[in-house]
Design a protein around this motif. Structure first.
Motif, PDB file in Angstrom:
ATOM      1  N   LEU A 219       0.814  -1.125   0.036  1.00 12.22           N
ATOM      2  CA  LEU A 219      -0.035   0.119  -0.015  1.00 12.22           C
ATOM      3  C   LEU A 219       0.779   1.266  -0.080  1.00 12.22           C
ATOM      4  O   LEU A 219       0.369   2.401   0.412  1.00 12.22           O
ATOM      5  CB  LEU A 219      -1.023  -0.222   1.360  1.00 12.22           C
ATOM      6  CG  LEU A 219      -2.142  -1.049   1.169  1.00 12.22           C
ATOM      7  CD1 LEU A 219      -2.840  -0.978   2.384  1.00 12.22           C
ATOM      8  CD2 LEU A 219      -2.811  -1.012  -0.153  1.00 12.22           C
ATOM      9  N   SER A 220       2.207   1.191  -0.385  1.00 10.28           N
ATOM     10  CA  SER A 220       2.865   2.462  -0.139  1.00 10.28           C
ATOM     11  C   SER A 220       2.446   3.079  -1.317  1.00 10.28           C
ATOM     12  O   SER A 220       2.243   2.940  -2.404  1.00 10.28           O
ATOM     13  CB  SER A 220       4.540   1.984  -0.385  1.00 10.28           C
ATOM     14  OG  SER A 220       4.706   1.283  -1.756  1.00 10.28           O
ATOM     15  N   GLY A 221       2.545   4.663  -1.214  1.00  7.92           N
ATOM     16  CA  GLY A 221       1.852   5.489  -2.108  1.00  7.92           C
ATOM     17  C   GLY A 221       0.680   5.656  -2.106  1.00  7.92           C
ATOM     18  O   GLY A 221      -0.379   6.460  -2.921  1.00  7.92           O
ATOM     19  N   ALA A 243       0.251  -0.287   8.097  1.00 11.52           N
ATOM     20  CA  ALA A 243      -0.040  -0.797   6.745  1.00 11.52           C
ATOM     21  C   ALA A 243       0.665  -0.143   5.667  1.00 11.52           C
ATOM     22  O   ALA A 243       0.607  -0.683   4.537  1.00 11.52           O
ATOM     23  CB  ALA A 243      -1.513  -0.677   6.660  1.00 11.52           C
ATOM     24  N   GLY A 244       1.498   0.862   5.880  1.00  9.93           N
ATOM     25  CA  GLY A 244       2.363   1.547   4.940  1.00  9.93           C
ATOM     26  C   GLY A 244       1.825   2.394   3.932  1.00  9.93           C
ATOM     27  O   GLY A 244       2.627   2.803   2.970  1.00  9.93           O
ATOM     28  N   CYS A 245       0.539   3.091   4.278  1.00  7.87           N
ATOM     29  CA  CYS A 245       0.092   3.956   3.568  1.00  7.87           C
ATOM     30  C   CYS A 245       0.104   5.187   3.862  1.00  7.87           C
ATOM     31  O   CYS A 245       0.806   5.423   4.902  1.00  7.87           O
ATOM     32  CB  CYS A 245      -1.421   3.734   3.325  1.00  7.87           C
ATOM     33  SG  CYS A 245      -2.640   3.646   4.594  1.00  7.87           S
ATOM     34  N   VAL A 246      -0.538   6.294   3.327  1.00  7.22           N
ATOM     35  CA  VAL A 246      -0.482   7.609   3.835  1.00  7.22           C
ATOM     36  C   VAL A 246      -2.009   8.015   3.956  1.00  7.22           C
ATOM     37  O   VAL A 246      -2.930   7.794   3.540  1.00  7.22           O
ATOM     38  CB  VAL A 246      -0.150   8.701   2.384  1.00  7.22           C
ATOM     39  CG1 VAL A 246      -0.321   9.908   2.879  1.00  7.22           C
ATOM     40  CG2 VAL A 246       1.019   8.297   1.684  1.00  7.22           C
ATOM     41  N   GLY A 247      -1.848   8.168   5.326  1.00  4.97           N
ATOM     42  CA  GLY A 247      -3.210   8.298   5.816  1.00  4.97           C
ATOM     43  C   GLY A 247      -3.280   9.768   6.484  1.00  4.97           C
ATOM     44  O   GLY A 247      -2.735  10.415   7.056  1.00  4.97           O
ATOM     45  N   ARG A 284       2.695  10.783  -1.430  1.00  2.43           N
ATOM     46  CA  ARG A 284       2.068   9.754  -2.390  1.00  2.43           C
ATOM     47  C   ARG A 284       3.206   9.715  -3.453  1.00  2.43           C
ATOM     48  O   ARG A 284       3.296   8.412  -3.729  1.00  2.43           O
ATOM     49  CB  ARG A 284       0.856  10.508  -3.084  1.00  2.43           C
ATOM     50  CG  ARG A 284      -0.092   9.696  -3.956  1.00  2.43           C
ATOM     51  CD  ARG A 284      -1.274  10.455  -4.042  1.00  2.43           C
ATOM     52  NE  ARG A 284      -2.130   9.515  -5.102  1.00  2.43           N
ATOM     53  CZ  ARG A 284      -2.591   9.986  -6.134  1.00  2.43           C
ATOM     54  NH1 ARG A 284      -2.214  11.296  -6.667  1.00  2.43           N
ATOM     55  NH2 ARG A 284      -3.648   9.225  -6.954  1.00  2.43           N
ATOM     56  N   LYS A 285       3.745  10.776  -3.892  1.00  4.57           N
ATOM     57  CA  LYS A 285       4.784  10.791  -4.969  1.00  4.57           C
ATOM     58  C   LYS A 285       5.903   9.717  -4.436  1.00  4.57           C
ATOM     59  O   LYS A 285       6.506   8.965  -5.295  1.00  4.57           O
ATOM     60  CB  LYS A 285       5.250  11.998  -5.578  1.00  4.57           C
ATOM     61  CG  LYS A 285       6.278  12.035  -6.588  1.00  4.57           C
ATOM     62  CD  LYS A 285       6.531  13.292  -6.830  1.00  4.57           C
ATOM     63  CE  LYS A 285       7.677  13.387  -7.850  1.00  4.57           C
ATOM     64  NZ  LYS A 285       8.141  14.660  -8.169  1.00  4.57           N
ATOM     65  N   ASN A 286       6.510   9.903  -3.557  1.00  4.50           N
ATOM     66  CA  ASN A 286       7.557   9.500  -3.033  1.00  4.50           C
ATOM     67  C   ASN A 286       7.280   8.157  -1.967  1.00  4.50           C
ATOM     68  O   ASN A 286       8.303   7.452  -1.298  1.00  4.50           O
ATOM     69  CB  ASN A 286       8.306  10.409  -2.086  1.00  4.50           C
ATOM     70  CG  ASN A 286       8.970  11.472  -2.936  1.00  4.50           C
ATOM     71  OD1 ASN A 286       9.842  11.218  -3.842  1.00  4.50           O
ATOM     72  ND2 ASN A 286       8.516  12.573  -2.458  1.00  4.50           N
ATOM     73  N   LYS A 287       6.261   7.672  -1.851  1.00  2.12           N
ATOM     74  CA  LYS A 287       5.837   6.496  -1.423  1.00  2.12           C
ATOM     75  C   LYS A 287       6.146   6.289   0.025  1.00  2.12           C
ATOM     76  O   LYS A 287       6.877   5.646   0.529  1.00  2.12           O
ATOM     77  CB  LYS A 287       6.220   5.329  -1.984  1.00  2.12           C
ATOM     78  CG  LYS A 287       5.576   5.095  -3.354  1.00  2.12           C
ATOM     79  CD  LYS A 287       5.968   3.772  -4.224  1.00  2.12           C
ATOM     80  CE  LYS A 287       5.115   3.608  -5.545  1.00  2.12           C
ATOM     81  NZ  LYS A 287       5.495   2.431  -6.225  1.00  2.12           N
TER      82      LYS A 287
END
Length: 656
Positions: A219-221, A243-247, A284-287
């Motif tokens: 879920l990165s990015g 989870a590895g995302c952007v929250g 988002r761009k740089n994950k």
């Protein structure tokens, strides 16, 4: 500072403690406006004074009347214990029964101490023997009653109201009278372990949402937008990073926002939407895994994301949900976008009718912005907080054509994400090490991982293997994320086989001295069998029984006579008063053979009850799971549904 021994002696009446009023720096419920008549106000005072002898009543009646006038409920603030409320090692509690000491530990781990009933409950538990049971009526300790050593030591019921009177208005009145209380979920059954439980559940929800909606294991990015940083919803910030995302999480209450920031769960905070959008784009761009708290109303955030879509063509959010306390939208659970936080709180207490109107207008705007984003590919789910239900009642565009009463334009997280996991028998199993020693928790973690890894080696289905691996990863990383708050506790999602095997292994480790003191087993009420909630836990039941509560009641009763140390049954919790029946349990492992037998019997029932119900409603995962359970246990015999293969016979029958 009061000692545990003093707490367990009962109410301090001679002398009375100083009345220091409502404490600052502690979260309090919103001021209520129950609109009691003069006679009902007298009744509320009479009910509160029942705990005290006549000479004390005269000293307390005026301050109780003032609390009722100011707050809409008599909280008895004078009796707020002057003790640090935390889970002390089990050996510190004066008791005649170790099971009772374990219950006291769990109460102090999670309950608000600002009521006189706390003192009485602690006194009863300290005096209890293994042949008595404490009965709790909606927070009121009715007393100790003779029972036997195999019976529960404690039976809790919260908010059990005759169905026709289980409305919000009736609740406000009954709560003001002091005769009922909101059921809640794990806190109401003395099994809350802090935010760790909801962090884990949220991590699994986000991971499985990514798998289902985005077809992604990584879920990165990816961007997850939601709201709420309170006691339960605050877990979203930590879960997003795990989870590895952007929250991006919106919160109107600065105190809640700052608490999560100081705790380290929010990496960044901002009250500027321009800054939030810029950080979102960069992460988002740089994950980059990021948790960003927006101090403001989530409607403003959603509308800004819709504006970015309209002006740039860029869809900045991949996943979305909501964790405002929308199950209680008109009493401070949801704040309207038209007003600032403090202004809204003032309006709530002075003009609740106007507040209600603004909340419903805000919900319509809230949904409109979400709809614009989902039309372009964002995925949104209801997090079981009654958001879509209240939005529907407000007239928002959430209808799903041809759907039943539990379906909306967007699914609940149970319907699309976690429901099949429940049908496999997986749910939030947890334990508390009563020694308070982190080494004991580390030992139980190692035991749990070994049990799950051994199950994988012996062979499980692909779906079960995926869940086991998610939970092995969770335990391995739990220490790094500093998730223990209060008691030394752990949670993981496990099925029937895993729960029973872990319990047996922990119990034997206690017997061997590798774990120093008893361990309390429990689970979240949000589980396979514990909750009947048509807009959340049972929202994926499509045979018409989603509004029936047999499962939760049967679970409560079945756990009681299969070995639970205590059991609880509640009205309200998660989705609101009158919308759910849920229950829970506590089971003390002390290293004895008897404890092992109780665990085998009770935990098996606690899972298989719900799987069998889901099987009967037509869920294929549950069908496979219960068939395997019957192969494993010859004493288990479940009625299996026969499918209607030819749908034409239904049409023909109706035409004739």
């Amino acid at each position: 500072m009061t000692s545990l021994k003093e707490i367990c002696r009962g109410l301090p009446l001679n002398p009375l403690p100083e009345n220091r009023g409502r404490r600052k720096g502690i979260p309090h419920a919103p001021v209520r406006t129950p609109n009691l008549t003069a006679q009902e106000k007298k009744l509320a005072l009479r009910n509160a004074l029942r705990y005290f002898p006549p000479d004390i009543q005269k000293k307390l009646v005026l301050e109780f009347a003032e609390e009722l006038r100011l707050y809409g409920h008599i909280y008895m603030y004078r009796f707020f214990p002057d003790i640090e409320m935390r889970a002390y090692p089990i050996e510190d509690y004066p008791c005649k029964s170790k099971s009772a000491a374990a219950i006291m530990l769990m109460i102090m781990n999670n309950l608000d101490p600002s009521v006189a009933q706390f003192w009485l409950a602690m006194q009863y538990l300290s005096e209890m023997t293994e042949e008595q049971t404490l009965v709790m009526y909606s927070g009121h300790p009715l007393g100790l009653f003779p029972s036997h050593r195999y019976a529960p030591r404690l039976v809790i019921t919260n908010g059990m109201v005759i169905p026709n009177y289980s409305s919000r208005d009736e609740y406000e009145k009954m709560f003001a009278l002091g005769v009922t209380m909101y059921g809640q979920m794990t806190a109401g059954s003395y099994c809350y372990i802090g935010p760790q439980g909801i962090v884990h559940g949220t991590v699994l929800t986000v991971l499985n949402a990514g798998r289902r909606y985005l077809k992604a294991e990584d879920l990165s990015g990816k961007v997850f937008v939601t709201s709420g940083l309170g006691g339960m919803s605050g877990a979203q910030a930590k879960a997003a990073v795990i989870a590895g995302c952007v929250g991006i999480i919106a919160e109107v209450d600065e105190a809640a926002l700052m608490k999560r920031y100081k705790q380290g769960w929010l990496m960044e905070i901002s009250n500027n939407l321009d800054h939030c959008i810029a950080r979102l784009r960069d992460a988002r761009k740089n994950k980059i895994a990021l948790s960003l708290g927006y101090h403001g109303n989530v409607v403003d955030l959603w509308e800004r994301l819709a504006y970015e879509l309209d002006t740039t063509g860029e869809l900045l959010a991949d996943l979305g949900s909501d964790q405002t306390s929308c199950h209680n939208p008109f009493s401070g659970g949801y704040y309207p976008v038209q007003l600032g936080f403090e202004e809204a709180k003032q309006l709530l207490s002075t003009n609740p009718g106007k507040f209600r109107t603004l909340v419903q207008e805000s919900l319509r705007r809230h949904v409109a912005a979400i709809n614009r984003l989902t039309d372009k590919g964002m995925f949104f789910w209801d997090y079981g907080n009654a958001f879509l239900l209240e939005a529907q009642r407000a007239g928002a565009d959430v209808e799903k054509k041809g759907a039943n009463k539990t379906e909306f334009r967007y699914p609940s997280y149970v319907q699309h994400i976690m429901g099949d996991i429940f049908s496999l028998g997986f749910g939030p199993f947890r334990w508390v090490c009563t020694s308070g020693d982190p080494q004991d928790l580390a030992t139980t973690d190692s035991i749990a991982m070994s049990v799950l890894e051994d199950s994988i080696r012996r062979g499980v289905s692909t779906s079960v293997k995926q869940q086991y691996n998610d939970n092995i990863r969770w335990i391995r990383e739990a220490g790094r994320h500093s998730l223990v708050v209060g008691s030394q506790a752990r949670i993981l999602y496990s099925d029937q086989r895993g729960r029973v095997s872990i319990a047996i292994a922990i119990n034997r480790a206690i017997a061997e001295g590798r774990i120093k003191a008893p361990v309390v087993l429990s689970r979240d009420h949000h589980d396979v069998s514990g909750t009947d909630s048509p807009y959340r836990e049972t929202s994926n039941i499509y045979d018409g029984s989603a509004f029936c509560a047999d499962m939760a009641v049967q679970n409560f009763v079945g756990d009681a006579f299969r070995g639970a140390t205590w059991v609880a049954l509640h009205n309200g919790g998660g989705v609101g008063w009158g919308e759910v029946i849920n229950g829970g349990f506590g089971l003390v492992l002390d290293g004895s053979t008897e404890a092992e037998e109780r665990a085998k019997m009770m935990l098996s029932w606690d899972v298989s009850n719900g799987v069998a119900r889901r099987c009967w409603s037509g869920n294929d995962y549950a069908y496979e799971t219960i068939c395997q359970a019957m192969k494993d246990n010859a004493a288990l015999k479940v009625t299996l549904p026969q499918k209607v293969v030819d749908e034409n016979i239904l049409e023909q029958a109706l035409k004739s």
